[in-house]
Design a protein around this motif. Structure first.
Motif, PDB file in Angstrom:
ATOM      1  N   ASP A 216      26.651  -3.818  53.354  1.00 44.79           N
ATOM      2  CA  ASP A 216      25.665  -3.596  54.409  1.00 44.79           C
ATOM      3  C   ASP A 216      24.249  -3.388  53.888  1.00 44.79           C
ATOM      4  OD1 ASP A 216      27.715  -3.634  56.382  1.00 44.79           O
ATOM      5  OD2 ASP A 216      28.200  -1.553  55.899  1.00 44.79           O
ATOM      6  N   LEU A 217      24.059  -3.427  52.579  1.00 46.67           N
ATOM      7  CA  LEU A 217      22.725  -3.189  52.019  1.00 46.67           C
ATOM      8  C   LEU A 217      21.730  -4.213  52.553  1.00 46.67           C
ATOM      9  CD1 LEU A 217      23.553  -2.372  48.283  1.00 46.67           C
ATOM     10  CD2 LEU A 217      22.848  -0.756  50.068  1.00 46.67           C
ATOM     11  N   LYS A 218      20.634  -3.708  53.087  1.00 42.90           N
ATOM     12  CA  LYS A 218      19.595  -4.553  53.679  1.00 42.90           C
ATOM     13  C   LYS A 218      18.378  -4.685  52.783  1.00 42.90           C
ATOM     14  CE  LYS A 218      21.144  -3.166  58.287  1.00 42.90           C
ATOM     15  NZ  LYS A 218      22.362  -2.499  57.770  1.00 42.90           N
ATOM     16  N   ALA A 219      18.360  -3.918  51.695  1.00 47.27           N
ATOM     17  CA  ALA A 219      17.248  -3.956  50.745  1.00 47.27           C
ATOM     18  C   ALA A 219      17.816  -3.745  49.349  1.00 47.27           C
ATOM     19  CB  ALA A 219      16.225  -2.862  51.070  1.00 47.27           C
ATOM     20  N   PRO A 220      17.181  -4.321  48.345  1.00 47.60           N
ATOM     21  CA  PRO A 220      17.663  -4.150  46.974  1.00 47.60           C
ATOM     22  C   PRO A 220      17.417  -2.733  46.459  1.00 47.60           C
ATOM     23  CG  PRO A 220      15.590  -5.355  46.987  1.00 47.60           C
ATOM     24  CD  PRO A 220      16.007  -5.207  48.418  1.00 47.60           C
ATOM     25  N   VAL A 221      18.408  -2.207  45.766  1.00 52.20           N
ATOM     26  CA  VAL A 221      18.320  -0.855  45.204  1.00 52.20           C
ATOM     27  C   VAL A 221      18.437  -0.928  43.690  1.00 52.20           C
ATOM     28  CG1 VAL A 221      19.375   1.439  45.107  1.00 52.20           C
ATOM     29  CG2 VAL A 221      19.298   0.193  47.280  1.00 52.20           C
ATOM     30  N   LEU A 222      17.573  -0.202  43.002  1.00 55.71           N
ATOM     31  CA  LEU A 222      17.666  -0.018  41.562  1.00 55.71           C
ATOM     32  C   LEU A 222      18.284   1.345  41.322  1.00 55.71           C
ATOM     33  CD1 LEU A 222      16.994  -0.762  38.590  1.00 55.71           C
ATOM     34  CD2 LEU A 222      14.762   0.327  38.954  1.00 55.71           C
ATOM     35  N   SER A 251      20.858  -5.988  43.862  1.00 58.36           N
ATOM     36  CA  SER A 251      20.606  -4.635  43.374  1.00 58.36           C
ATOM     37  C   SER A 251      21.040  -4.551  41.912  1.00 58.36           C
ATOM     38  CB  SER A 251      21.373  -3.612  44.219  1.00 58.36           C
ATOM     39  OG  SER A 251      20.902  -3.601  45.555  1.00 58.36           O
ATOM     40  N   GLU A 252      20.488  -3.564  41.205  1.00 57.48           N
ATOM     41  CA  GLU A 252      20.781  -3.415  39.782  1.00 57.48           C
ATOM     42  C   GLU A 252      21.015  -1.949  39.444  1.00 57.48           C
ATOM     43  OE1 GLU A 252      17.606  -5.091  37.490  1.00 57.48           O
ATOM     44  OE2 GLU A 252      17.609  -7.001  38.588  1.00 57.48           O
ATOM     45  N   ILE A 253      21.780  -1.721  38.396  1.00 55.06           N
ATOM     46  CA  ILE A 253      21.987  -0.365  37.897  1.00 55.06           C
ATOM     47  C   ILE A 253      21.703  -0.334  36.403  1.00 55.06           C
ATOM     48  CG2 ILE A 253      23.674   1.465  37.449  1.00 55.06           C
ATOM     49  CD1 ILE A 253      25.022   0.810  40.050  1.00 55.06           C
ATOM     50  N   VAL A 254      20.880   0.621  35.985  1.00 51.67           N
ATOM     51  CA  VAL A 254      20.588   0.860  34.577  1.00 51.67           C
ATOM     52  C   VAL A 254      21.342   2.119  34.169  1.00 51.67           C
ATOM     53  CG1 VAL A 254      18.812   1.385  32.874  1.00 51.67           C
ATOM     54  CG2 VAL A 254      18.315  -0.204  34.746  1.00 51.67           C
ATOM     55  N   LEU A 255      22.138   2.020  33.115  1.00 54.65           N
ATOM     56  CA  LEU A 255      22.897   3.169  32.612  1.00 54.65           C
ATOM     57  C   LEU A 255      22.358   3.531  31.231  1.00 54.65           C
ATOM     58  CD1 LEU A 255      25.322   5.031  33.268  1.00 54.65           C
ATOM     59  CD2 LEU A 255      26.762   3.421  32.002  1.00 54.65           C
ATOM     60  N   TYR A 256      21.662   4.665  31.144  1.00 52.04           N
ATOM     61  CA  TYR A 256      21.064   5.099  29.884  1.00 52.04           C
ATOM     62  C   TYR A 256      22.124   5.796  29.018  1.00 52.04           C
ATOM     63  CZ  TYR A 256      16.493   4.222  32.021  1.00 52.04           C
ATOM     64  OH  TYR A 256      15.397   3.635  32.621  1.00 52.04           O
ATOM     65  N   PRO A 257      22.382   5.290  27.812  1.00 50.86           N
ATOM     66  CA  PRO A 257      23.403   5.897  26.952  1.00 50.86           C
ATOM     67  C   PRO A 257      23.047   7.340  26.561  1.00 50.86           C
ATOM     68  CG  PRO A 257      22.780   3.707  26.164  1.00 50.86           C
ATOM     69  CD  PRO A 257      21.771   4.094  27.205  1.00 50.86           C
ATOM     70  N   ASP A 258      24.082   8.154  26.425  1.00 51.23           N
ATOM     71  CA  ASP A 258      23.922   9.532  25.928  1.00 51.23           C
ATOM     72  C   ASP A 258      22.863  10.318  26.705  1.00 51.23           C
ATOM     73  OD1 ASP A 258      25.792   8.984  23.832  1.00 51.23           O
ATOM     74  OD2 ASP A 258      24.175   7.968  22.749  1.00 51.23           O
ATOM     75  N   THR A 259      22.803  10.089  28.002  1.00 53.67           N
ATOM     76  CA  THR A 259      21.779  10.719  28.840  1.00 53.67           C
ATOM     77  C   THR A 259      22.456  11.535  29.936  1.00 53.67           C
ATOM     78  OG1 THR A 259      20.262   8.887  28.414  1.00 53.67           O
ATOM     79  CG2 THR A 259      19.784  10.269  30.320  1.00 53.67           C
ATOM     80  N   PRO A 260      22.020  12.791  30.139  1.00 53.62           N
ATOM     81  CA  PRO A 260      22.673  13.652  31.122  1.00 53.62           C
ATOM     82  C   PRO A 260      22.172  13.408  32.545  1.00 53.62           C
ATOM     83  CG  PRO A 260      20.895  14.847  30.089  1.00 53.62           C
ATOM     84  CD  PRO A 260      20.962  13.494  29.409  1.00 53.62           C
TER      85      PRO A 260
END
Length: 293
Positions: A216-222, A251-260
């Motif tokens: 249902d996403l109507k806009a891109p999410v980062l 949409s995109e997801i960034v996963l930062y290593p070793d980050t809380p």
């Protein structure tokens, strides 16, 4: 279909309950930082001044009264691209207000509505479990969506906000809200979700979670997430990435290593300067790319 119908009925009941309460005005925003957010790390905390901008507290008309909000915008010119800033679990305290001022310095009209106004003041509560139990667990998603819509309408009414260029960003509790709002509001251009929960159990207050609304996403999410976030396991991030790909969503997801968790919160021990600055730069690029700037 029957499940969707049941959830729709629950949302209608939530809205009806809000109307029956006849809520009028829910006070003002907290000053400083919520007690549960302490200790505050003054040596890393970013403080943005008001030179060249207009900033302060306002009252936003909503369906059943008014709620407090913080806003900031350039002192001259306009109308400006609009960004809604959604709070952490700690409410609209000094860090969220500062984020609004940062956006104003970049040429945006930023508004941060207090999402818990009807349910209670979390600033005086001393621990996160109590905040969840006493306040957050009582905040329905239907109310949150409606109040954000109201904040956008208020911004437009000032004549200083260009809501045709509408973005949203949120942190922690607010990061989850960003995904939901991107599925709710067709006028939204883009969202940036900072370490918001992606999966969970359905309830009357929270009938769906981000992974449930991908189609249902109507806009891109980062999405900006930490690889060492103990509250958001990496496998849930991977499930969300797979769901977005399967649905063909941009949409995109960034996963930062070793980050809380809470790595953007410069006033907390969890702050990670390199990742926070990179995420903030990516946010600006995302908004420019998707028609918010």
């Amino acid at each position: 279909m029957p499940d969707d119908h049941a959830q729709d009925m629950k949302s209608l009941l939530v809205r009806a309950d809000l109307s029956r309460r006849g809520f009028v005005v829910a006070g003002t925003l907290a000053t400083g930082f919520a007690l549960a957010a302490r200790p505050v790390m003054a040596q890393t905390m970013i403080t943005t001044d008001t030179a060249g901008i207009t900033a302060g507290e306002v009252q936003v008309p909503v369906s059943d009264g008014r709620i407090p909000a913080y806003h900031a915008m350039p002192a001259a010119g306009g109308p400006f691209p609009t960004v809604v800033v959604i709070q952490e679990i700690f409410g609209v305290h000094e860090h969220i207000k500062d984020v609004c001022r940062r956006f104003a310095k970049l040429g945006y009209f930023a508004v941060a509505p207090e999402m818990y106004a009807r349910q209670g003041d979390v600033s005086k509560l001393t621990d996160v479990p109590t905040i969840f139990k006493e306040v957050v667990s009582k905040v329905p998603d239907a109310q949150v969506m409606s109040d954000i819509d109201a904040a956008v309408a208020w911004a437009q009414s000032t004549g200083k906000a260009n809501t045709d260029k509408l973005g949203i960003t949120g942190f922690c509790w607010g990061g989850r809200v960003v995904w939901l709002y991107a599925a709710h509001q067709p006028k939204l251009k883009a969202g940036v979700a900072w370490y918001g929960r992606l999966v969970g159990q359905a309830s009357d207050m929270t009938p769906k979670h981000p992974i449930d609304v991908v189609a249902d996403l109507k806009a891109p999410v980062l999405g900006l997430y930490g690889g060492a976030d103990t509250g958001i396991p990496n496998d849930t991030v991977e499930k969300m990435q797979a769901a977005l790909k399967a649905a063909g969503k941009p949409s995109e997801i960034v996963l930062y290593p070793d980050t809380p968790h809470a790595f953007h919160a410069d006033y907390r021990p969890s702050f990670r300067k390199t990742q926070a600055e990179d995420g903030w730069a990516k946010l600006q690029d995302w908004f420019k790319k998707n028609g918010v700037a």
